[in-house]
Design a protein around this motif. Structure first.
Motif, PDB file in Angstrom:
ATOM      1  N   LEU A   7      27.605  12.051  94.201  1.00 10.60           N
ATOM      2  CA  LEU A   7      26.847  11.132  95.052  1.00 10.60           C
ATOM      3  C   LEU A   7      25.661  10.606  94.250  1.00 10.60           C
ATOM      4  N   TYR A   8      25.599   9.294  94.066  1.00 18.04           N
ATOM      5  CA  TYR A   8      24.501   8.664  93.346  1.00 18.04           C
ATOM      6  C   TYR A   8      23.518   8.037  94.345  1.00 18.04           C
ATOM      7  N   ILE A   9      22.246   8.365  94.201  1.00 18.83           N
ATOM      8  CA  ILE A   9      21.188   7.753  95.019  1.00 18.83           C
ATOM      9  C   ILE A   9      20.644   6.573  94.203  1.00 18.83           C
ATOM     10  N   VAL A  10      20.876   5.358  94.683  1.00 21.67           N
ATOM     11  CA  VAL A  10      20.600   4.162  93.881  1.00 21.67           C
ATOM     12  C   VAL A  10      19.509   3.302  94.529  1.00 21.67           C
ATOM     13  N   PRO A  11      18.327   3.216  93.913  1.00 20.76           N
ATOM     14  CA  PRO A  11      17.278   2.329  94.424  1.00 20.76           C
ATOM     15  C   PRO A  11      17.647   0.858  94.215  1.00 20.76           C
ATOM     16  N   THR A  12      17.228   0.015  95.135  1.00 20.36           N
ATOM     17  CA  THR A  12      17.435  -1.431  95.029  1.00 20.36           C
ATOM     18  C   THR A  12      16.085  -2.132  95.138  1.00 20.36           C
ATOM     19  N   PRO A  13      15.987  -3.405  94.738  1.00 18.91           N
ATOM     20  CA  PRO A  13      14.694  -4.096  94.741  1.00 18.91           C
ATOM     21  C   PRO A  13      14.032  -4.124  96.127  1.00 18.91           C
ATOM     22  N   ILE A  14      12.696  -4.069  96.130  1.00 15.77           N
ATOM     23  CA  ILE A  14      11.952  -4.175  97.390  1.00 15.77           C
ATOM     24  C   ILE A  14      11.517  -5.613  97.657  1.00 15.77           C
ATOM     25  N   GLY A  15      11.832  -6.506  96.752  1.00 18.77           N
ATOM     26  CA  GLY A  15      11.470  -7.910  96.932  1.00 18.77           C
ATOM     27  C   GLY A  15      11.986  -8.753  95.785  1.00 18.77           C
ATOM     28  N   ASN A  16      11.461  -8.490  94.620  1.00 20.71           N
ATOM     29  CA  ASN A  16      11.862  -9.224  93.425  1.00 20.71           C
ATOM     30  C   ASN A  16      13.228  -8.722  92.954  1.00 20.71           C
ATOM     31  N   LEU A  17      14.212  -9.618  92.941  1.00 25.51           N
ATOM     32  CA  LEU A  17      15.573  -9.217  92.609  1.00 25.51           C
ATOM     33  C   LEU A  17      15.728  -8.774  91.157  1.00 25.51           C
ATOM     34  N   GLY A  18      14.728  -9.051  90.327  1.00 20.94           N
ATOM     35  CA  GLY A  18      14.780  -8.595  88.946  1.00 20.94           C
ATOM     36  C   GLY A  18      14.469  -7.129  88.784  1.00 20.94           C
ATOM     37  N   ASP A  19      14.012  -6.490  89.856  1.00 26.88           N
ATOM     38  CA  ASP A  19      13.594  -5.088  89.772  1.00 26.88           C
ATOM     39  C   ASP A  19      14.737  -4.126  90.069  1.00 26.88           C
ATOM     40  N   ALA A  86      16.216  -1.620 100.968  1.00 23.58           N
ATOM     41  CA  ALA A  86      15.309  -1.925  99.867  1.00 23.58           C
ATOM     42  C   ALA A  86      14.624  -0.650  99.411  1.00 23.58           C
ATOM     43  N   GLY A  87      14.397  -0.545  98.099  1.00 24.37           N
ATOM     44  CA  GLY A  87      13.686   0.611  97.568  1.00 24.37           C
ATOM     45  C   GLY A  87      14.579   1.816  97.383  1.00 24.37           C
ATOM     46  N   THR A  88      13.950   2.989  97.376  1.00 25.07           N
ATOM     47  CA  THR A  88      14.659   4.239  97.100  1.00 25.07           C
ATOM     48  C   THR A  88      15.160   4.882  98.390  1.00 25.07           C
ATOM     49  N   PRO A  89      16.465   5.144  98.494  1.00 22.38           N
ATOM     50  CA  PRO A  89      16.996   5.796  99.698  1.00 22.38           C
ATOM     51  C   PRO A  89      16.285   7.123  99.985  1.00 22.38           C
ATOM     52  N   LEU A  90      16.252   7.488 101.251  1.00 21.62           N
ATOM     53  CA  LEU A  90      15.634   8.704 101.776  1.00 21.62           C
ATOM     54  C   LEU A  90      14.113   8.607 101.914  1.00 21.62           C
ATOM     55  N   ILE A  91      13.449   7.688 101.191  1.00 23.20           N
ATOM     56  CA  ILE A  91      12.001   7.540 101.347  1.00 23.20           C
ATOM     57  C   ILE A  91      11.759   6.664 102.564  1.00 23.20           C
ATOM     58  N   ASN A  92      11.668   7.300 103.714  1.00 17.84           N
ATOM     59  CA  ASN A  92      11.559   6.649 105.011  1.00 17.84           C
ATOM     60  C   ASN A  92      12.816   5.842 105.351  1.00 17.84           C
ATOM     61  N   ASP A  93      13.926   6.222 104.751  1.00 22.30           N
ATOM     62  CA  ASP A  93      15.216   5.581 104.990  1.00 22.30           C
ATOM     63  C   ASP A  93      16.274   6.658 105.192  1.00 22.30           C
ATOM     64  N   ALA A 111      20.091  11.248  91.387  1.00 24.30           N
ATOM     65  CA  ALA A 111      19.181  10.195  91.852  1.00 24.30           C
ATOM     66  C   ALA A 111      18.754   9.334  90.670  1.00 24.30           C
ATOM     67  N   LEU A 112      18.922   8.038  90.804  1.00 25.14           N
ATOM     68  CA  LEU A 112      18.478   7.108  89.772  1.00 25.14           C
ATOM     69  C   LEU A 112      17.032   6.705  90.048  1.00 25.14           C
ATOM     70  N   PRO A 113      16.214   6.531  89.005  1.00 23.08           N
ATOM     71  CA  PRO A 113      14.849   6.039  89.217  1.00 23.08           C
ATOM     72  C   PRO A 113      14.867   4.550  89.545  1.00 23.08           C
ATOM     73  N   GLY A 114      13.842   4.103  90.262  1.00 25.69           N
ATOM     74  CA  GLY A 114      13.797   2.680  90.596  1.00 25.69           C
ATOM     75  C   GLY A 114      12.684   2.335  91.553  1.00 25.69           C
ATOM     76  N   ALA A 115      12.803   1.168  92.159  1.00 29.18           N
ATOM     77  CA  ALA A 115      11.738   0.607  92.993  1.00 29.18           C
ATOM     78  C   ALA A 115      11.457   1.455  94.228  1.00 29.18           C
ATOM     79  N   CYS A 116      10.153   1.578  94.545  1.00 34.63           N
ATOM     80  CA  CYS A 116       9.711   2.292  95.745  1.00 34.63           C
ATOM     81  C   CYS A 116       8.348   1.738  96.134  1.00 34.63           C
ATOM     82  N   ALA A 117       8.222   1.258  97.359  1.00 35.11           N
ATOM     83  CA  ALA A 117       6.973   0.619  97.792  1.00 35.11           C
ATOM     84  C   ALA A 117       5.793   1.583  97.719  1.00 35.11           C
ATOM     85  N   VAL A 118       6.035   2.875  97.952  1.00 31.11           N
ATOM     86  CA  VAL A 118       4.945   3.860  97.919  1.00 31.11           C
ATOM     87  C   VAL A 118       4.293   3.897  96.544  1.00 31.11           C
ATOM     88  N   THR A 119       5.098   4.047  95.504  1.00 30.37           N
ATOM     89  CA  THR A 119       4.547   4.182  94.157  1.00 30.37           C
ATOM     90  C   THR A 119       4.000   2.861  93.638  1.00 30.37           C
TER      91      THR A 119
END
Length: 284
Positions: A7-19, A86-93, A111-119
């Protein structure tokens, strides 16, 4: 017996699609299927990156019911990806139930590193980041929201919360009442998007800013509350009990040793005790 899937936890952009990372795009393309909070939203993202794959819904309303079927696929050898809107799954999701069950069954979770509104918000807000508390969304009901703020009033870590546009004025009003005029707050809005803004001030000042410019009431929002001052920060120098102990020990011991022992006894700062003793001696 088939090799178990991952199971891969995959973050996606929180706004900018380049992230999004190359690794995330590659993972989403190569897994057997993608579990998405909102399949329509995820399919748009996949279309943007040219990813063709199966997508199925896994959200807060069906996660408990569907988790067994997902686990079975992993046991049969299918590797799957989990994404939120948007962002990292499980962080309020959604996703906690699935990941917890995977760990119970001994299934591999990566878990893959990536976008998160908190950080993102913490990095640019200008508030202390060595310690922080993430509280998700504050309660929507006024009485419960004020009670939660009361509980956070003495929090000595930076507090991070999410807020929605239609509640932001109510929340800032409650913060003004509960936290008072001395607490700094940062409103981070539309992070990574075209109209990203950071507003800094007291709750009353932010209320005025949002009232003067109603555009600042729009979009995704993160509120960051500066740490409350601890008792040690507020007082001037060591506590009275520590001072008395230090003076008694100084009758028998050198200053350095007396300060060290007093610091241990009263959980005080040794250097602060040492400096206070020097100043006290000079003032005699």
């Amino acid at each position: 017996m088939a090799e178990q899937g991952i199971l891969y936890i995959v973050p996606t952009p929180i706004g900018n699609l380049g992230d999004i990372t190359e690794r995330a795009v590659k993972t989403l393309a190569e897994v057997a299927a993608i579990a998405a909070e909102d399949t329509r939203h995820t399919r748009k993202l996949m279309q943007h990156y040219g990813i063709q794959n199966d997508v199925f819904a896994l959200h807060e309303h069906n996660e408990t019911q569907r988790v067994d079927a997902v686990i079975e696929r992993l046991l049969q050898g299918d590797s799957l990806a989990l994404v939120s809107d948007a962002g990292t799954p499980l962080i309020n999701d959604p996703g906690y139930v699935l990941v917890h069950r995977c760990r119970e069954r001994g299934l591999k979770v990566i878990a893959l590193p990536g976008a998160c509104a908190v950080t993102v918000a913490l990095s640019a807000a200008g508030l202390p980041t060595d310690r922080f508390a993430f509280e998700g969304f504050l309660p929507s009901k006024p009485q419960q929201r004020r009670a939660k703020l009361e509980a956070l009033k003495t929090e000595t870590r930076t507090v991070v919360v999410y807020e929605s546009p239609h509640r932001i004025l109510h929340t800032l009003t409650d913060m003004n009442v509960v936290l008072g005029s001395g607490r700094q707050i940062v409103l981070a809005r539309e992070l990574t998007k075209q109209f990203e803004t950071y507003l800094n001030g007291t709750a009353a000042e932010l209320l005025q800013a949002l009232t003067d410019d109603t555009n600042q009431q729009r979009g995704e929002m993160v509120l960051l509350i500066a740490p409350a001052q601890s008792e040690a920060d507020v007082r001037d120098g060591p506590g009275e009990a520590a001072k008395r102990t230090l003076l008694l020990l100084l009758e028998e011991l050198p200053l350095k040793k007396a300060a060290a022992m007093t610091a241990k006894i009263h959980d005080e700062r040794k250097n602060e005790l040492y400096q206070w003793a020097l100043e006290n001696k000079n003032n005699e």
